[in-house]
Design an enzyme around this catalytic site. Sequence first.
Site, PDB file in Angstrom:
ATOM      1  N   ASN A  10       0.866  -1.175   0.000  1.00  0.00           N
ATOM      2  CA  ASN A  10       0.000   0.000   0.000  1.00  0.00           C
ATOM      3  C   ASN A  10       0.902   1.224   0.000  1.00  0.00           C
ATOM      4  O   ASN A  10       1.475   1.571   1.029  1.00  0.00           O
ATOM      5  CB  ASN A  10      -0.903  -0.023   1.249  1.00  0.00           C
ATOM      6  CG  ASN A  10      -1.758   1.226   1.348  1.00  0.00           C
ATOM      7  OD1 ASN A  10      -1.804   2.033   0.411  1.00  0.00           O
ATOM      8  ND2 ASN A  10      -2.425   1.410   2.477  1.00  0.00           N
ATOM      9  N   LYS A  12       0.053   4.261  -0.385  1.00  0.00           N
ATOM     10  CA  LYS A  12      -0.621   5.450   0.150  1.00  0.00           C
ATOM     11  C   LYS A  12      -0.404   6.627  -0.816  1.00  0.00           C
ATOM     12  O   LYS A  12      -0.456   6.427  -2.025  1.00  0.00           O
ATOM     13  CB  LYS A  12      -0.140   5.721   1.575  1.00  0.00           C
ATOM     14  CG  LYS A  12      -0.256   4.448   2.450  1.00  0.00           C
ATOM     15  CD  LYS A  12      -0.011   4.668   3.901  1.00  0.00           C
ATOM     16  CE  LYS A  12      -0.160   3.344   4.656  1.00  0.00           C
ATOM     17  NZ  LYS A  12      -0.047   3.473   6.094  1.00  0.00           N
ATOM     18  N   HIS A  95      -9.450   1.274   4.983  1.00  0.00           N
ATOM     19  CA  HIS A  95      -8.170   1.476   5.674  1.00  0.00           C
ATOM     20  C   HIS A  95      -8.392   2.434   6.844  1.00  0.00           C
ATOM     21  O   HIS A  95      -9.214   3.351   6.755  1.00  0.00           O
ATOM     22  CB  HIS A  95      -7.132   2.043   4.688  1.00  0.00           C
ATOM     23  CG  HIS A  95      -5.750   2.028   5.257  1.00  0.00           C
ATOM     24  ND1 HIS A  95      -5.301   2.974   6.138  1.00  0.00           N
ATOM     25  CD2 HIS A  95      -4.738   1.141   5.099  1.00  0.00           C
ATOM     26  CE1 HIS A  95      -4.055   2.675   6.494  1.00  0.00           C
ATOM     27  NE2 HIS A  95      -3.691   1.566   5.876  1.00  0.00           N
ATOM     28  N   SER A 212       3.866  -1.879  10.332  1.00  0.00           N
ATOM     29  CA  SER A 212       5.325  -1.987  10.488  1.00  0.00           C
ATOM     30  C   SER A 212       5.873  -3.366  10.136  1.00  0.00           C
ATOM     31  O   SER A 212       6.797  -3.854  10.787  1.00  0.00           O
ATOM     32  CB  SER A 212       5.737  -1.556  11.906  1.00  0.00           C
ATOM     33  OG  SER A 212       5.350  -0.218  12.137  1.00  0.00           O
TER      34      SER A 212
HETATM   35  P1  13P Z   1       3.309   0.586   7.624  1.00  0.00           P
HETATM   36  O1  13P Z   1       3.787  -0.718   7.029  1.00  0.00           O
HETATM   37  O2  13P Z   1       4.054   1.799   7.101  1.00  0.00           O
HETATM   38  O3  13P Z   1       3.240   0.534   9.122  1.00  0.00           O
HETATM   39  O4  13P Z   1       1.808   0.798   7.092  1.00  0.00           O
HETATM   40  C1  13P Z   1       0.884  -0.229   7.245  1.00  0.00           C
HETATM   41  C2  13P Z   1      -0.335   0.113   6.483  1.00  0.00           C
HETATM   42  O5  13P Z   1      -1.092   0.988   6.861  1.00  0.00           O
HETATM   43  C3  13P Z   1      -0.599  -0.637   5.244  1.00  0.00           C
HETATM   44  O6  13P Z   1      -1.893  -0.429   4.800  1.00  0.00           O
END
Ligand code: 13P
Length: 250
Positions: A10, A12, A95, A212
Amino acid sequence: MARRPILAANWKMQKTVGEALAFAGSFLPLVKDAAADVVLAPPATALHALGQAIQGSNVALAAQNVSPEPKGAFTGELSTEMLADVGCSYAIVGHSERRTLFGETSAFVAAKAEALLAQNILPIVCCGESLEQREANQTFSYVGGQIRESLARIDKARAAEIVVAYEPIWAIGTGKTATPEMAQEVHAMIRGVLGELFGADGEAIRIQYGGSVKPANVAELMSQTDIDGALVGGASLEPESFSQIVNFGG
Ligand code: 13P
């Protein structure tokens, strides 16, 4: 039951079209023998170009969001048909960033998941508790409720195809991962709810962990009975680290 692992990136609100294509160029050769489903969710602007770049590969395309509406006056939104048109086979819905920053409710998420399946795009339905909820011992009731409401409109005959992602909010982007045991405890609870909702098909639904996830911790998380994959933010932005995650670490 043996469930095929599914590792999803993801991104983002990160990566231009050029950056997404550069990623694909390096990443595809690194994961061509993966024994897992591999999914990339770029920002909407890169969906079309990335979809073309990964065509014919073992990597699938996902959107990060979708409208439940088929078409019309919904400025800024994208329909399931538009996502199918650019090659999406998955879409992330619900999400925690959409829920907390944009006010999305589980009822809204349920409508999105229903619309996606009708378009033959598989929803990755997210859930997860805040730190306050965890500390107040509300994790099971809150996450269980999110799952029941967010999956309320899933056609039972198609339930086995969906993906669920458990992402504790306190573990997202913080470097704090749930321990494999903590994650498994919630995944097992979710599995129980899926069984109540969908009977034996609940066993076939893949449940990803997110928060994470890194090359160094993915193998231990994936070794848990009810953890069938990962939804990865930060560590999915570089081809090397996400390919290591796809190949289960190291
Ligand atoms: P991180 O892996 O940066 O913690 O993000 C997790 C996440 O929100 C994936 O959708």
